[in-house]
Scaffold this active site. Sequence first.
Site, PDB file in Angstrom:
ATOM      1  N   GLN A  78       0.846  -1.200   0.000  1.00  0.00           N
ATOM      2  CA  GLN A  78       0.000   0.000   0.000  1.00  0.00           C
ATOM      3  C   GLN A  78       0.880   1.249   0.000  1.00  0.00           C
ATOM      4  O   GLN A  78       1.283   1.753   1.043  1.00  0.00           O
ATOM      5  CB  GLN A  78      -0.931  -0.003   1.218  1.00  0.00           C
ATOM      6  N   PHE A  79       1.142   1.756  -1.208  1.00  0.00           N
ATOM      7  CA  PHE A  79       2.017   2.923  -1.350  1.00  0.00           C
ATOM      8  C   PHE A  79       1.449   4.164  -0.668  1.00  0.00           C
ATOM      9  O   PHE A  79       2.188   5.058  -0.291  1.00  0.00           O
ATOM     10  CB  PHE A  79       2.307   3.210  -2.832  1.00  0.00           C
ATOM     11  N   THR A  80       0.135   4.220  -0.465  1.00  0.00           N
ATOM     12  CA  THR A  80      -0.478   5.410   0.122  1.00  0.00           C
ATOM     13  C   THR A  80      -0.077   5.625   1.580  1.00  0.00           C
ATOM     14  O   THR A  80      -0.328   6.697   2.131  1.00  0.00           O
ATOM     15  CB  THR A  80      -2.015   5.370   0.010  1.00  0.00           C
TER      16      THR A  80
END
Length: 150
Positions: A78-80
């Site tokens: 999850q890059f966010t």
Amino acid sequence: MRVVLQRVTKASVTIENQLNAEIGLGLLLLIGIEAEDTSEDIEWLCRKIVNMRIFNDEDGVMNNSLLDINGDAIIVSQFTLHASTKKGNRPSYIKAAKPDVAIPLYEEFIQVFKKYLGKEVGTGKFGADMKVELLNDGPVTILIDSKNKS
């Protein structure tokens, strides 16, 4: 590397209407990778997470680890988790590692976590549009950042 770990009684990941992973009691791990992350970060996080005493013992006290309860895990990229909200209303993801760096580190995290847990784990698919469902138990949700080990 940032990890949001959630103690769950059940969790699943669906990709393109296909169930990709499903677990009962255990942990859902959301993994955010930045370019500076290394194998050292992965080793520290995996060891820390499998041994973290966040599951209830027979007295209802959080005294057991994922290993103690023989729990399961799902690991989702999850890059966010590296969103910067400092300026304006559109988050910037400049600190998130690009796929050429992040994918090998994500795959390494999965392998190292399996080694410490001693069994297979469920996963998401890097870069895919995933539907993640969970029943958070407690709720227990913890953020761990390998750049802040205090």
